[in-house]
Design a protein around this motif. Structure first.
Motif, PDB file in Angstrom:
ATOM      1  N   ARG A   1      10.467   8.307  -5.737  1.00 39.28           N
ATOM      2  CA  ARG A   1      10.681   8.584  -4.314  1.00 39.28           C
ATOM      3  C   ARG A   1       9.520   8.084  -3.465  1.00 39.28           C
TER       4      ARG A   1
ATOM      5  N   TYR B   1      10.095   5.446  -0.419  1.00 40.85           N
ATOM      6  CA  TYR B   1       9.746   5.696   0.981  1.00 40.85           C
ATOM      7  C   TYR B   1       8.697   4.712   1.483  1.00 40.85           C
TER       8      TYR B   1
ATOM      9  N   LEU C   1       3.259  10.430   3.381  1.00 37.81           N
ATOM     10  CA  LEU C   1       4.526  10.852   2.794  1.00 37.81           C
ATOM     11  C   LEU C   1       4.592  12.303   2.347  1.00 37.81           C
TER      12      LEU C   1
ATOM     13  N   LYS D   1       7.365  14.320   3.861  1.00 34.43           N
ATOM     14  CA  LYS D   1       8.693  13.795   3.522  1.00 34.43           C
ATOM     15  C   LYS D   1       9.068  14.104   2.080  1.00 34.43           C
TER      16      LYS D   1
END
Length: 552
Positions: A418, A422, A548, A551
């Motif tokens: 992930r 991102y 990040l 997120k």
């Protein structure tokens, strides 16, 4: 998860449906069956160690790149460490300044043995010197109790092995596991296909030698016995009452200070079904045979330990031959004639501490790779009981890498994937094209936490920064407290995963332009040693955290 069931990437597309639907415990055994704790060249290094004339000047893990010269920071020094304490021996401001310093520059090698117990939760950041001394005495007794239990379990095992030697030889001759050729198709069905081109643990297919196949057989046989509930009698804990009664009264209070279990997954289907009973092997569902299996594999791995630490710790390297042999005898270590005295002593300490941990955390017991994490700790911590509790603190999070249900590995590989998705969608799409978006190629980095990709000193620098983050979270230190430190990156339990993602992103151009298979990416990751600047890696990781963290 398909990545966890791959024996090698080149054959993943042609795997049979039955192999892809194998039980989680079976796939985990297949993965661990190819784990080689020491590479072929480290074994030869252990056999012929160079004489350490002096301690090399620590380079703080850098490669002396332009980045390093511009942004190198000084590690926490002995003088700074002493100034952090008040008159009663407490860390000032709850340890905030201490953790900031470690997080930005690591720890000077000369004070690591004093600092690590704070980073790893052995000592509370708010504790006084008197409290720490009491804790040290208490934990020493707990460790000694675990060692007594190890000896009690070992004695009946040795007696049974002698009595059953002849019967065992007959049984082994009749057993299909021992009868079949490990390279045959039938054998692959039992133990998992062996890699034909490249292993997740290294480039040398010869690493999977006869000793390793023996471990595979032991593991499969052991877990089969567990599943079938073969009726093996467990050790009666009452046999230890007399020797351990001196410390029994403190056990209940001590359990309050032991590391608490953390929930690492959000998907309900991966929720843990059993609670861990640390320090109580005899109330767990483990058997004497389980412990015997762990002992066997621990000894094989201990004898193959990396000798890289020797040049950094000449005092330990100068251990006498007599002391080394006595230590080996105390834990029943054999077949060490090819090793230098310092490596015999090192291997004996690994055995003693790993056996104690197997009793302390019977749900995990021992799995290959754990010796990689312990070896640097015992190089720094000269007392076994101190090294043990530091290892317990380290394993608080690392233990999830060795769970048979694979939950810890799944979560971490998924998170690395992930982060890359991102941060760099172009790279992620290329990985999807190669069927490598699950990031299985960083499996080794996750399990042994960069121990193979970084040099000894680099590894310790990375771990110290990682431990400082985890200590800050345990102490409840939030983002606002850090101020302008590392781009205002908040402390995170997953700094290792951001660092792993950063190491992949640093090679994005090479991966996109030159690599056309996951095998090639895997080979590149397995050959990173000596190519990484750990402080640049950490800076990139903290940048990813800033960008990040919310997120992810």
């Amino acid at each position: 998860m398909k990545a966890l069931r791959r024996s090698h990437t080149s054959s993943s597309s042609s795997a049979s449906p039955s192999s892809s639907s194998s039980a989680p415990s079976s796939s985990w055994i297949q993965l661990r069956s190819i784990l080689i704790i020491a590479s072929s060249n480290s074994s030869s290094a252990a056999a012929s160690l160079p004489a350490p004339p002096h301690i090399p000047n620590p380079d703080r893990g850098s490669l002396k790149s332009p980045w390093s010269r511009r942004k190198r920071k000084h590690a926490l020094s002995r003088r700074q460490w002493g100034a952090l304490f008040s008159q009663d021996g407490k860390l000032r401001d709850g340890g905030v300044k201490f953790l900031k310093k470690v997080r930005s520059a690591g720890v000077d090698p000369s004070i690591r043995a004093d600092v690590w117990p704070f980073l790893l939760g052995v000592y509370d950041l708010h504790s006084s010197e008197a409290k720490r001394n009491a804790t040290k005495r208490k934990k020493r007794k707990e460790y000694e109790k675990l060692r007594r239990q190890c000896r009690h379990i070992t004695k009946p095992c040795d007696k049974a092995n002698k009595e059953m030697k002849g019967i065992g030889e007959i049984s082994n001759a009749e057993s299909p596991i021992y009868d079949e050729d490990p390279e045959s198709p039938a054998s692959e069905g039992e133990l998992g296909a062996r890699p034909s081109s490249i292993s997740i643990w290294g480039d040398d297919p010869d690493d999977c030698n006869a000793d390793q196949r023996l471990q595979d057989e032991v593991s499969v046989s052991n877990f089969s016995n567990m599943e079938e509930n073969s009726g093996i009698t467990q050790i009666d804990p009452s046999t230890m009452e007399t020797e351990s009664s001196g410390t029994e009264s403190s056990d209940e209070d001590e359990n309050d200070n032991l590391p608490t279990e953390e929930s690492i997954e959000t998907d309900p289907k991966f929720t843990r079904t059993a609670s861990i009973k640390r320090g109580n092997f005899f109330e767990s569902n483990r058997t004497q045979e389980d412990f015997t299996t762990w002992q066997r594999i621990i000894r094989i791995d201990a004898l193959r330990a990396n000798a890289e630490w020797v040049i950094y710790f000449p005092t330990q390297a100068q251990v006498s031959e007599e002391k080394a042999h006595q230590s080996a005898l105390a834990v029943g270590l054999k077949d060490y004639d090819h090793l230098e005295p310092c490596m015999i002593y090192h291997a004996a300490r690994l055995v003693a501490i790993l056996e104690a941990y197997a009793l302390y955390d019977p749900e995990i017991g021992y799995c290959q790779g754990m010796s990689d994490l312990l070896s640097p700790i015992i190089s720094v911590m000269e007392e076994d009981h101190e090294a043990f509790w530091c290892f317990v603190g380290f394993m608080r999070k690392a233990r999830h890498n060795f769970r048979l249900d694979e939950v810890g590995i799944r979560r971490q590989l998924s998170m690395v994937s992930r982060i890359i998705k991102y941060k760099d969608s172009h790279l992620y799409r290329h990985l999807e094209k190669l069927q490598a978006e699950d990031c299985f190629f960083v499996y080794r980095m996750v399990v042994v936490m960069f121990r193979r990709e970084l040099s000894f000193e680099q590894t310790l620098c990375l771990w110290e920064v990682m431990w400082a983050d985890q200590a800050a979270i345990r102490a409840g230190i939030g983002k606002s407290v850090w101020g302008r430190i590392r781009l205002r990156a908040p402390p995170t339990d997953d700094l290792l995963l951001y660092a792993i993602a950063a190491s992949v992103l640093q090679r994005r151009k090479l991966i996109i332009e030159r690599y056309s298979s996951m095998d090639e990416i895997l080979r590149s990751c397995n050959s990173m040693t000596g190519q990484l600047d750990v402080w640049k890696l950490l800076d990139d990781a903290h940048d990813l955290v800033v960008t990040l963290h919310d997120k992810i």
